[in-house]
Design an enzyme around this catalytic site. Structure first.
Site, PDB file in Angstrom:
ATOM      1  N   HIS A  82     -56.712   9.316  10.277  1.00  9.15           N
ATOM      2  CA  HIS A  82     -55.447   9.651   9.267  1.00  9.15           C
ATOM      3  C   HIS A  82     -55.172  10.936  10.061  1.00  9.15           C
ATOM      4  O   HIS A  82     -55.385  12.197   9.388  1.00  9.15           O
ATOM      5  CB  HIS A  82     -55.964  10.009   7.675  1.00  9.15           C
ATOM      6  CG  HIS A  82     -55.957   8.663   7.270  1.00  9.15           C
ATOM      7  ND1 HIS A  82     -57.318   8.164   6.861  1.00  9.15           N
ATOM      8  CD2 HIS A  82     -55.092   7.665   6.844  1.00  9.15           C
ATOM      9  CE1 HIS A  82     -57.124   7.033   6.219  1.00  9.15           C
ATOM     10  NE2 HIS A  82     -55.730   6.705   6.241  1.00  9.15           N
ATOM     11  N   HIS A  86     -51.611   8.581  13.910  1.00 10.02           N
ATOM     12  CA  HIS A  86     -51.265   7.600  12.997  1.00 10.02           C
ATOM     13  C   HIS A  86     -49.979   7.738  12.193  1.00 10.02           C
ATOM     14  O   HIS A  86     -49.256   6.514  12.160  1.00 10.02           O
ATOM     15  CB  HIS A  86     -52.260   7.540  11.573  1.00 10.02           C
ATOM     16  CG  HIS A  86     -52.013   6.752  10.661  1.00 10.02           C
ATOM     17  ND1 HIS A  86     -51.878   5.308  10.757  1.00 10.02           N
ATOM     18  CD2 HIS A  86     -51.631   7.011   9.403  1.00 10.02           C
ATOM     19  CE1 HIS A  86     -51.281   4.767   9.593  1.00 10.02           C
ATOM     20  NE2 HIS A  86     -51.285   5.620   8.708  1.00 10.02           N
ATOM     21  N   HIS A 124     -46.123  10.915   5.396  1.00 12.89           N
ATOM     22  CA  HIS A 124     -46.776   9.925   4.426  1.00 12.89           C
ATOM     23  C   HIS A 124     -48.309  10.095   4.182  1.00 12.89           C
ATOM     24  O   HIS A 124     -49.048   9.833   3.079  1.00 12.89           O
ATOM     25  CB  HIS A 124     -46.658   8.335   4.674  1.00 12.89           C
ATOM     26  CG  HIS A 124     -47.434   7.801   5.772  1.00 12.89           C
ATOM     27  ND1 HIS A 124     -47.406   7.883   7.426  1.00 12.89           N
ATOM     28  CD2 HIS A 124     -48.622   7.072   5.509  1.00 12.89           C
ATOM     29  CE1 HIS A 124     -48.363   7.496   7.720  1.00 12.89           C
ATOM     30  NE2 HIS A 124     -49.075   6.654   6.783  1.00 12.89           N
ATOM     31  N   ASP A 125     -48.875  10.880   5.360  1.00 15.72           N
ATOM     32  CA  ASP A 125     -50.380  11.275   5.259  1.00 15.72           C
ATOM     33  C   ASP A 125     -50.627  12.846   5.492  1.00 15.72           C
ATOM     34  O   ASP A 125     -51.835  13.044   5.648  1.00 15.72           O
ATOM     35  CB  ASP A 125     -51.172  10.302   6.152  1.00 15.72           C
ATOM     36  CG  ASP A 125     -51.687   9.173   5.544  1.00 15.72           C
ATOM     37  OD1 ASP A 125     -51.874   8.947   4.358  1.00 15.72           O
ATOM     38  OD2 ASP A 125     -51.795   8.155   6.452  1.00 15.72           O
ATOM     39  N   ASP A 240     -47.706   0.610   7.181  1.00 16.44           N
ATOM     40  CA  ASP A 240     -48.794   1.518   7.213  1.00 16.44           C
ATOM     41  C   ASP A 240     -50.117   0.634   7.527  1.00 16.44           C
ATOM     42  O   ASP A 240     -51.186   1.267   7.834  1.00 16.44           O
ATOM     43  CB  ASP A 240     -48.907   2.146   5.739  1.00 16.44           C
ATOM     44  CG  ASP A 240     -49.869   3.133   5.538  1.00 16.44           C
ATOM     45  OD1 ASP A 240     -50.114   4.133   6.571  1.00 16.44           O
ATOM     46  OD2 ASP A 240     -50.393   3.531   4.476  1.00 16.44           O
TER      47      ASP A 240
END
Length: 479
Positions: A82, A86, A124-125, A240
């Site tokens: 993560h 990514h 998103h992370d 994802d």
């Protein structure tokens, strides 16, 4: 040559180079974020994000580069999975999926909302620290308490991204300064909705709801707001866990990375005297077996529903682009016309499309380009779509092939079979060896174990975490 050093570890892209996207294969399914990150001095997220966002002319260029630098710096580059790499891979995969299924710049939504989708992928992370929802909940982490044990990391990532966007407002250098208040609110809504959709704990439920909606004759992701959010959320989730459908070597690389991140969590759980979370015990972990379960119960069902969606969307797109004279907007053109049922749509498209030789599959990924965003004044009209669906000089033609089926689903099926073969070899080797409990291998998590992991972890990435392991309860890279 494309970056100005800023004194820290990060750098800011100042301009693009003609052909850069083509050279790096940005926008293509076989884009290799790990390799590009090495080539671009650990700044792959800035590169990909800048290339995908620069066509949106309502975004101030200098503010955008500063923002991307800040977002990338909020990712922990030491995370095996993560990290900003990514995020770049997932954002690129999402753009590919939306483009190939014919939804990029063709729906009744503004260019602001399309931009929000790219921002969602980028962040998103953001802030991820290598532990999953289960770990936070079991340890009564502050984030778990704040978010009531529900989509803990997903809520954290969404709020962190929104804060990064909003914090520039006071200084006047705000990314969204040209957006009317209503559009800025919708911008945030799309970010929050898409990022929360990556919670693995809700994946099977959301997939079931999408499957049901696909069967409705009224389903229309081009014009209906509810269908748009649901469809884009499912594509976002698929991106994802997209590594499950990438070429085998890439898929292996990401699978090992997400597994290592889980094992680091398991190591910490052991040090803390806590029960080790599923798939986090490196001493008993079997990569092939875990991947068999992940692909079988999470990834393949997802890609199959998206394949079905692609057939329906293509058939209706053909009807929408028929040579019959049309008057009015896209939404008005569909009113009063008898709809093709979803079964008829799927059958019609499948009948027209021939299978693709696996050897040619990846060559099919070389036709997506980073599409321009149009608005004559460069600012955008909040009441009109960014581009007219009839402007063939600007919009990429509707897909003539079943990209999601023949590229993504087909590759995921190949990866699944490869893991099965490896799991069988591992099992045979184990049985031929000492036969000790330590060396035995199971065929992979069964459906009951899958449900238990999904209920307990909320990871978003390819393993069993719900928000950080974006794919599910198995050790595969999430995308």
């Amino acid at each position: 040559r494309n970056f100005r050093e800023t004194g820290g570890r990060r750098a800011v892209p100042l301009k693009t180079i003609p052909g850069l996207s083509v050279d790096l294969r940005i926008g293509e399914w076989d884009f290799n974020a790990l390799e590009v990150n090495e080539e671009r001095h650990n700044h792959v997220l800035q590169v990909v994000a800048f290339e995908l966002l620069r066509p949106f002319r309502f975004l101030p260029r200098d503010v955008l580069t500063s923002f991307l630098e800040k977002v990338e710096s909020k990712y922990d580059a030491s995370n095996p999975y993560h990290s900003h790499i990514h995020a770049a891979d997932m954002t690129n995969s999402f753009f590919y999926l939306v483009s190939k299924c014919g939804l990029w710049m063709t729906c009744d939504i503004t260019e602001y909302q399309y931009a929000a989708m790219i921002f969602s992928g980028i962040g998103h992370d953001v802030g991820h620290f290598g532990r999953n929802n289960m770990f936070l909940i079991n340890g009564r982490h502050e984030l778990a308490v704040t978010h009531n044990d529900r989509s803990v990391l997903e809520n954290f990532h969404a709020s962190t991204l929104v804060r990064l966007i909003e914090e520039q407002k006071e200084g006047g250098a705000w990314l969204l300064k040209q957006l009317p208040l209503e559009q800025a609110s919708k911008f945030r809504l799309w970010i929050i909705t898409l990022i929360l959709a990556t919670d693995t704990q809700k994946h099977l439920e959301d997939l079931g709801a999408f499957r049901v909606r696909l069967g409705a004759d009224s389903f229309d992701p081009h014009a209906e707001a509810t269908d748009q959010l649901q469809t884009f959320s499912m594509l976002f989730r698929a991106a994802d866990i997209g590594h499950s459908a990438k070429p085998w070597t890439m898929h292996q690389d990401w699978s090992r990375r997400v597994s290592e991140e889980f094992h680091l969590q398991g190591d910490e759980e052991k040090r803390l005297g806590q029960k080790v979370s599923p798939l986090c015990d490196r001493d008993s972990f079997k990569l092939a077996a875990s991947q068999v379960g992940f692909l079988q119960f999470i990834c393949l069902p997802t890609w199959r529903e998206l394949s079905r969606f692609e057939d329906i969307a293509n058939a209706r797109s053909n009807a929408r682009h028929s040579p019959t004279p049309r008057v009015g907007t896209l939404k008005s053109q569909t009113r009063g016309k008898p709809r093709m049922s979803t079964n008829q749509a799927a059958s019609a498209t499948a009948a027209r499309t021939s299978p693709v030789d696996p050897k040619l599959r990846m060559s099919m990924t070389s036709t997506t380009s980073v599409l321009p965003v149009c608005s004559k004044d460069g600012i955008g009209n909040p009441n009109v779509r960014a581009v007219s669906p009839d402007d063939s000089s600007i919009i990429e033609k509707r897909p003539v092939r079943r990209w999601l089926t023949e590229v993504c689903l087909a590759q995921c099926e190949e990866n699944f079979e490869a893991w099965k073969r490896q799991a069988e070899v591992d099992k045979a080797n184990s049985e031929a060896g000492s036969g000790s409990r330590h060396n035995t291998i199971n065929s992979g998590p069964n459906p009951q174990q899958v449900g238990q992991i999904l209920r307990g972890s909320g990871s978003r990435h390819g393993t069993h975490t719900g928000s950080e392991g974006s794919s599910s309860a198995f050790s595969i890279k999430s995308s």
